[in-house]
Motif scaffolding. Sequence first.
Motif, PDB file in Angstrom:
ATOM      1  N   THR A   2       0.834  -1.210   0.000  1.00  0.00           N
ATOM      2  CA  THR A   2       0.000   0.000   0.000  1.00  0.00           C
ATOM      3  C   THR A   2       0.866   1.257   0.000  1.00  0.00           C
ATOM      4  N   THR A  12       3.963   1.523  -1.071  1.00  0.00           N
ATOM      5  CA  THR A  12       4.667   1.609  -2.359  1.00  0.00           C
ATOM      6  C   THR A  12       3.760   2.200  -3.437  1.00  0.00           C
ATOM      7  N   VAL A  13       2.494   1.808  -3.420  1.00  0.00           N
ATOM      8  CA  VAL A  13       1.540   2.308  -4.418  1.00  0.00           C
ATOM      9  C   VAL A  13       1.210   3.780  -4.180  1.00  0.00           C
TER      10      VAL A  13
END
Length: 211
Positions: free
Chosen positions: A68, A70-71
């Motif tokens: 999450t 990283t996104v």
Amino acid sequence: MAPINAVDNIDEGSSLFFSVDVKTIKKSGINSILAQLIFKLKAIILTPIMTYYMLPQEMGTYNLIMVTATVLSPIFYLNLADGPAIYLVQEKSKKNINNMYSTVVCSSFVLFLIFSAIFLLVVHKFSVKYLDYFYLVLELVFSNIFYKLFSYTLAVFQKTTVLLKNVIFKDSLGAILSVLLVIAGFSYRGIISAAVISSIVAGILVYSFVK
């Protein structure tokens, strides 16, 4: 545009100076490969330790938080670090580079605060029980952005040797802290804290080089 004073130009002794030649390209390529290998090696070392000391559900929570973060990281600052790169390498004035870079950093942190507030309101409205996880995500997103904003200039100006040394320090510090905190019983929170601390410390070290 105002004329550039010769004193303000980038000379060969400046940390902003670089030349595009075969030697620089080869060095950058080799350093990039080494950085990726170090990242993979860190994962190989940490995975057995995490699986031994952490429960499967804790591993699942950790992976979900990391994915999450990283996104969301590029979204929370609209990936401003990469956009101006082509303008930075073409600029010959230290003052203009400083102004452009300061604008990127300040704008990124303002965007982070705005998006954090928006996402916090959404999570608070629909899933209060996940607030603790979301705060961990925010810590990771902040540390990712912090490190990116200071380290990307090393790649832009082809200071890949310095960047590689910083990556080695960052991943080593993160790995050591992760092992110690997981063994101490902090589970996935310990790994996340280690990642946040190592990114911020490494970012500060890079800043001391590029400031």
